[in-house]
Scaffold this motif. Structure first.
Motif, PDB file in Angstrom:
ATOM      1  N   ARG A   1       0.837  -1.203   0.000  1.00 51.46           N
ATOM      2  CA  ARG A   1       0.000   0.000   0.000  1.00 51.46           C
ATOM      3  C   ARG A   1       0.862   1.240   0.000  1.00 51.46           C
ATOM      4  O   ARG A   1       1.758   1.387   0.817  1.00 51.46           O
ATOM      5  CB  ARG A   1      -0.920  -0.004   1.225  1.00 51.46           C
TER       6      ARG A   1
ATOM      7  N   ARG B   1       0.840   5.331   0.414  1.00 52.77           N
ATOM      8  CA  ARG B   1      -0.004   6.337   1.070  1.00 52.77           C
ATOM      9  C   ARG B   1       0.578   7.723   0.883  1.00 52.77           C
ATOM     10  O   ARG B   1       1.797   7.913   0.947  1.00 52.77           O
ATOM     11  CB  ARG B   1      -0.107   6.060   2.562  1.00 52.77           C
TER      12      ARG B   1
ATOM     13  N   SER C   1     -11.075   9.590  -6.964  1.00 52.30           N
ATOM     14  CA  SER C   1     -11.069   8.252  -6.363  1.00 52.30           C
ATOM     15  C   SER C   1     -11.480   7.222  -7.401  1.00 52.30           C
ATOM     16  O   SER C   1     -12.122   7.545  -8.397  1.00 52.30           O
ATOM     17  CB  SER C   1     -12.052   8.179  -5.190  1.00 52.30           C
ATOM     18  N   SER C   2     -11.100   5.993  -7.147  1.00 50.20           N
ATOM     19  CA  SER C   2     -11.489   4.885  -8.012  1.00 50.20           C
ATOM     20  C   SER C   2     -11.551   3.641  -7.135  1.00 50.20           C
ATOM     21  O   SER C   2     -11.186   3.690  -5.957  1.00 50.20           O
ATOM     22  CB  SER C   2     -10.470   4.714  -9.140  1.00 50.20           C
TER      23      SER C   2
ATOM     24  N   GLU D   1      -8.030   5.260  -3.159  1.00 43.77           N
ATOM     25  CA  GLU D   1      -8.944   5.925  -2.233  1.00 43.77           C
ATOM     26  C   GLU D   1      -8.440   7.328  -1.948  1.00 43.77           C
ATOM     27  O   GLU D   1      -7.259   7.519  -1.664  1.00 43.77           O
ATOM     28  CB  GLU D   1      -9.017   5.140  -0.929  1.00 43.77           C
TER      29      GLU D   1
ATOM     30  N   ALA E   1      -9.712  10.563   0.458  1.00 40.27           N
ATOM     31  CA  ALA E   1     -10.667  11.052   1.452  1.00 40.27           C
ATOM     32  C   ALA E   1     -10.093  12.298   2.108  1.00 40.27           C
ATOM     33  O   ALA E   1      -8.929  12.316   2.502  1.00 40.27           O
ATOM     34  CB  ALA E   1     -10.934   9.986   2.496  1.00 40.27           C
TER      35      ALA E   1
ATOM     36  N   SER F   1      -4.561   6.647  -0.909  1.00 37.08           N
ATOM     37  CA  SER F   1      -3.899   5.362  -0.739  1.00 37.08           C
ATOM     38  C   SER F   1      -4.319   4.410  -1.855  1.00 37.08           C
ATOM     39  O   SER F   1      -5.392   4.556  -2.438  1.00 37.08           O
ATOM     40  CB  SER F   1      -4.212   4.748   0.624  1.00 37.08           C
ATOM     41  N   CYS F   2      -3.420   3.484  -2.138  1.00 35.38           N
ATOM     42  CA  CYS F   2      -3.731   2.462  -3.136  1.00 35.38           C
ATOM     43  C   CYS F   2      -2.873   1.239  -2.900  1.00 35.38           C
ATOM     44  O   CYS F   2      -1.826   1.312  -2.252  1.00 35.38           O
ATOM     45  CB  CYS F   2      -3.509   2.986  -4.564  1.00 35.38           C
TER      46      CYS F   2
END
Length: 126
Positions: free
Chosen positions: A79, A81, A102-103, A107, A109, A122-123
């Motif tokens: 991940r 970030r 976003s997708s 994410e 937020a 993050s992804c």
């Protein structure tokens, strides 16, 4: 003595900057480079695009920011970030509404806590 470039750890990385537009291109390039650290995957490209959307919002809404913006990038396993934080100016903090960035894979937020605004991207980029 400096570390050889290959041996220098790339993440975590913390940067603080004033979102006045003068460093906009440099910050966007840095964010693109952070995304590239995760490899040449579509997820990493979308991660960089989401962080760049926040950076663009900050430059376009400079009056909503009191002081500098802190950016921290880190990796936790697979991940990636990115955390962006700043103090809001005025009594009603403006928060980026960037849902389109976003997708399912990335994410984004943003929220407010007191007078501080934070956005987290993050992804799973690996």
């Amino acid at each position: 003595m400096t570390e050889p470039r290959d041996a220098a750890p790339a993440l975590p990385l913390a940067v603080t900057y004033a979102p006045d537009g003068r460093l906009g291109d440099a910050v966007r390039a840095l964010v693109g480079r952070i995304g590239a650290l995760a490899g040449d995957s579509p997820h990493a490209q979308r991660f960089a695009a989401a962080v760049q959307a926040v950076v663009t919002w900050l430059i376009e809404h400079r009056a909503a920011v009191a002081g500098d913006v802190a950016m921290v990038f880190d990796r936790d396993g697979d991940r990636l970030r990115g955390d962006l934080r700043w103090a809001a100016s005025g009594d009603t903090p403006a928060v980026p509404a960037l849902a389109e960035a976003s997708s399912p894979d990335v994410e984004l937020a943003c929220d407010v806590s007191g007078g501080e605004v934070s956005c987290r991207v993050s992804c799973r980029c690996a």
